[in-house]
Write a protein that holds these residues in place. Structure first.
Motif, mmCIF file in Angstrom:
data_model
loop_
_atom_site.group_PDB
_atom_site.id
_atom_site.type_symbol
_atom_site.label_atom_id
_atom_site.label_comp_id
_atom_site.label_asym_id
_atom_site.label_seq_id
_atom_site.Cartn_x
_atom_site.Cartn_y
_atom_site.Cartn_z
ATOM 1 N N ASN A 27 35.515 21.669 23.747
ATOM 2 C CA ASN A 27 35.441 20.320 23.530
ATOM 3 C C ASN A 27 36.465 19.540 22.773
ATOM 4 O O ASN A 27 36.392 18.357 21.922
ATOM 5 N N LEU A 28 37.669 20.278 22.564
ATOM 6 C CA LEU A 28 38.628 19.502 21.780
ATOM 7 C C LEU A 28 39.404 18.319 22.461
ATOM 8 O O LEU A 28 39.279 18.244 23.614
ATOM 9 N N ILE A 29 39.987 17.552 21.695
ATOM 10 C CA ILE A 29 40.767 16.304 22.376
ATOM 11 C C ILE A 29 41.739 16.931 23.149
ATOM 12 O O ILE A 29 42.585 17.712 22.808
ATOM 13 N N GLY A 30 41.910 16.619 24.313
ATOM 14 C CA GLY A 30 42.928 17.156 25.449
ATOM 15 C C GLY A 30 42.304 18.167 26.401
ATOM 16 O O GLY A 30 43.141 18.620 27.140
ATOM 17 N N VAL A 31 41.119 18.413 26.222
ATOM 18 C CA VAL A 31 40.522 19.168 27.332
ATOM 19 C C VAL A 31 39.856 18.423 28.412
ATOM 20 O O VAL A 31 38.856 17.626 27.876
ATOM 21 N N GLU B 257 44.243 20.632 13.025
ATOM 22 C CA GLU B 257 43.314 20.078 12.156
ATOM 23 C C GLU B 257 42.762 18.819 12.835
ATOM 24 O O GLU B 257 41.430 18.220 12.283
ATOM 25 N N GLU B 258 43.231 17.940 13.685
ATOM 26 C CA GLU B 258 42.767 16.660 14.232
ATOM 27 C C GLU B 258 41.806 16.888 15.163
ATOM 28 O O GLU B 258 41.287 15.910 15.736
ATOM 29 N N GLY B 259 41.708 18.332 15.498
ATOM 30 C CA GLY B 259 40.604 18.453 16.799
ATOM 31 C C GLY B 259 41.528 18.275 18.121
ATOM 32 O O GLY B 259 40.750 18.319 19.054
#
Lengths: 460, 282
Positions: free
Chosen positions: A244-248, A344-346
């Motif tokens: 669920n990270l940003i960029g997935v 660290e920004e997810g």
């Protein structure tokens, strides 16, 4: 005589645009190829076609340069020839059975189908068959993908009033949101949909069956039978840390942004997509190839296909994986993702994978991939696209009374004619079989049209 | 078929209300559900909650804050203009039942979606206490409407320009301190507000539902863009939600994911502003 090669855009050029990769035969090439056909008395190729096109019949017409006659011949069985000519896996269907293939190469059936379909459009006068009988009976179709469009056109030709309900703002289902422009130009989808509308089929967009109206409400309303072809849909994930990270993205989301919403034209079109320099695509099917090639065209420097088995087991069409390879996609075979590492920004920062080896065959008949101990490795990554298939979308099944659904959520339907546990409801395509091909969904639509016609005629 | 704007109202400087002709959606919509719209051919699909529906007139009321390109463009539309695509109702409706005391907390633009839900609890005969808040008086919306349906209404502003000076959570804390028996809290608003409400109610073990508004494309379970972690499991807000048990939602992840396209959104908004300025000069 050798099989005619298909001209294509050179790889170095095509990775910079979304135009179609394969350019199609010239008339000369089509005639030359058609003349290779042996015109077998008992054609084996036809057995490989889920919609039973008279293959030698249309090829004979091409050999005689009767291109319009050829397309008319195909359209008796297939209302979407320009699409099938492009995306059908002919190498595992009709062409695989061609006698010529035993000693040399099979006849290029798909390329010839595509040629005559495109020829007809270039001529500008698309013939609409006269519908002789009007039955004054209404049939509803849920979903305007390949299966829904096929059943709709077959039933319209038989004289039924058909309404197709589409959840999105555009018709075509996976043909519109899933398959990229460079493999199937959207103008071609539009024109095939238009043809089906000219047969009298009404398409109602922005209509989510299961929410706006249920199947039962449609049947109560005035529809005498209904065909469910709402597709698989629900994207699968690997359930590894970091998904669920940003960029997935799921492949569905990634491809929908680009194909349906035209994110490649951002900011002239409002929908954005973000990919960065390094992209990993999980999976080895056609959808994975499409995602990787889209990422490349959006400007990614390194695009990886991460697949847990080896090249031989890859389910993608050979033509697609070859095109991907030509375009510089990096294949990481026998590699299984274990974690997506974030910053660290997810946001996605890296991908941790493990090397695999092949063991004994599993239930699919393919050798089971087994992780090699202590072989984990990390590659820096900005984007991950998960293209490992789809599950069943619950919206229609869960809102329809007494409809039998499998443990995995797929609708249970008779293989011959698509009838479900409720006699007035038929189903076919991915919502019955799980994610499969355009042509098998069309084949199910063809059979269901016969089933629905039979059911309605027996009833009256 | 396009969807015509029948009424328009400015609720505050950047909050607009539109009533859109969509008879089938209006007929079917229940409290807690949302719609997705696309203004024109090059537009993006955005989810918006429905603030009200008028089944007889076939109207759906949407209330939105102009925060980016699409909402600004939507706010610039006038009565008689048409929206190209308008699809709904989407998501699961609120589970409404008769409860002793329900507290509905709406923050900022979140008052719009809380209104039909509060209304539904009121109709079921629950004792409805509402807390609505805004940064400042000018931004407060639907006070009159909320007052009509609530047994008690508390208004808060962050700057003290109107009502109670403080956050909605502080008002909620006061009600809890007063010893009120609360059966359920429903909170809708910006993510930090919902997070703060849930942090507070969790310490008192008060059941709290929140309605989430993550990035979404199709809204029917196909794209998976709206996934949120709830109790450690991935859920799709469009088909599993939009309402979830607030004590289980991973708000930190949600907030990060909502910012996925911030740079692109800013670029798009800037481009739109420039085009508008250019147009007004001509």
């Amino acid at each position: 005589m050798v099989r005619q090669e298909m001209p294509t855009q050179p790889a170095a050029e095509r990775v910079k645009n979304f135009n179609e990769v394969a350019l199609g035969y010239t008339s000369e090439q089509a005639v030359t190829e058609a003349k290779r056909c042996l015109q077998c008395k008992k054609p084996r190729c036809m057995k490989g076609c889920p919609v039973e096109i008279d293959i030698p019949g249309f090829i004979a017409k091409i050999a005689k340069e009767d291109f319009l006659g050829a397309i008319k011949h195909i359209k008796q069985k297939n209302s979407l020839p320009a699409i099938c000519g492009r995306v059908c896996p002919q190498e595992t269907q009709c062409e695989q059975l061609c006698v010529l293939g035993k000693k040399s190469e099979p006849i290029a059936i798909g390329r010839l189908e595509r040629f005559v379909a495109d020829y007809e459009v270039q001529q500008g006068n698309i013939e609409i068959p006269k519908i002789t009988s009007r039955l004054n009976k209404k049939v509803a179709v849920v979903g305007s993908g390949p299966s829904g469009l096929t059943v709709a056109s077959d039933l319209a030709k038989l004289g039924y009033n058909v309404t197709v309900f589409e959840a999105l703002h555009k018709s075509g289902g996976v043909l519109s949101y899933g398959i990229p422009e460079f493999r199937l130009p959207k103008s071609i989808v539009d024109r095939e949909v238009e043809y089906i509308q000219k047969l009298g089929v009404e398409i109602r967009k922005n209509f989510v069956v299961g929410r706006l109206m249920t199947v039962d409400e449609l049947l109560d309303d005035s529809y005498k039978a209904i065909y469910l072809a709402n597709g698989a849909g629900l994207p699968k994930f690997l359930n590894i840390p970091g998904e669920n990270l940003i960029g997935v993205y799921s492949a569905n989301e990634f491809l929908t942004r680009v194909n349906l919403m035209k994110a490649y034209l951002f900011p002239d079109h409002d929908t954005p997509v973000k990919i960065g320099k390094r992209v990993a695509v999980f999976g080895g099917g056609n959808v994975a190839m499409d995602s990787a090639r889209v990422a490349k065209r959006l400007g990614a420097e390194e695009v990886y296909i991460v697949y847990r088995r080896s090249k031989e087991e890859m389910p993608a069409r050979k033509e697609e994986s070859e095109h991907a390879e030509e375009e510089g996609i990096i294949f990481k075979f026998l590699t299984n993702p274990v974690e997506i590492i974030g910053d660290e920004e997810g946001k996605v920062a890296a991908l941790k994978s493990i090397a695999m080896e092949l063991g004994e065959p599993d239930e699919s008949g393919r050798r089971r991939p087994i992780p090699i101990k202590d072989s984990e490795f990390v590659i820096e990554m900005d984007t991950v696209v998960v293209a490992i298939g789809q599950g069943a979308n619950p919206l229609v099944g869960s809102t329809t009374k007494n409809l039998k659904i499998s443990d995995r959520g797929y609708i249970i339907a008779d293989e011959e004619e698509g009838q479900t546990s409720r006699k007035e409801i038929f189903a076919g395509g991915d919502i019955v079989t799980g994610a499969a091909t355009v042509i098998s969904a069309m084949g199910a639509g063809r059979k269901a049209a016969i089933g629905i016609d039979k059911y309605l005629k027996n009833r009256s | 078929m396009a969807y015509k704007i029948m009424e328009k109202e400015e609720l505050s400087s950047d909050v607009k209300l539109l009533k859109v002709k969509a008879p089938l959606v209006a007929k079917k919509a229940l409290a807690g559900q949302f719609i997705i719209l696309r203004i024109d051919e090059s537009g993006e699909r955005i989810p918006l909650t429905m603030a009200q529906t008028d089944k007889e007139q076939g109207l759906v009321t949407i209330i939105f804050q102009e925060v980016g390109k699409t909402t600004n463009q939507l706010g610039a539309l006038e009565i008689g203009d048409e929206i190209l695509d308008f699809v709904g109702p989407l998501g699961k409706p609120t589970h409404v039942e008769h409860l002793g005391t329900v507290i509905c907390v709406g923050g900022g633009i979140g008052v719009a979606p809380i209104y039909p839900i509060a209304s539904a609890f009121h109709k079921k005969g629950s004792n409805l206490i509402s807390i609505i808040g805004a940064r400042t008086k000018k931004l407060l919306i639907l006070e009159k409407e909320m007052k009509e349906i609530s047994d008690q209404l508390y208004v808060t502003t962050d700057d003290g320009s109107y009502g109670f000076h403080g956050f909605v959570t502080e008002m909620l804390q006061k009600l809890i301190d007063d010893g009120l028996t609360i059966d359920m809290v429903m909170a809708i608003g910006p993510v930090p507000m919902m997070q703060a409400v849930c942090k507070l109610t969790k310490s008192y073990n008060l059941k709290t539902m929140v309605s989430l508004n993550p990035i979404m494309i199709d809204g029917t379970g196909m794209c998976g863009g709206c996934r949120v972690s709830v109790g450690g499991k991935t859920q799709f807000a469009c088909v599993d939600g939009p309402e979830f048990d607030g004590h289980l939602v991973d708000f930190v992840e949600l907030r990060k994911r909502q910012g996925t396209f911030r740079n692109q959104e800013n670029k798009s908004t800037k481009k739109y502003d420039q085009e508008c300025r250019l147009k007004s000069k001509l």
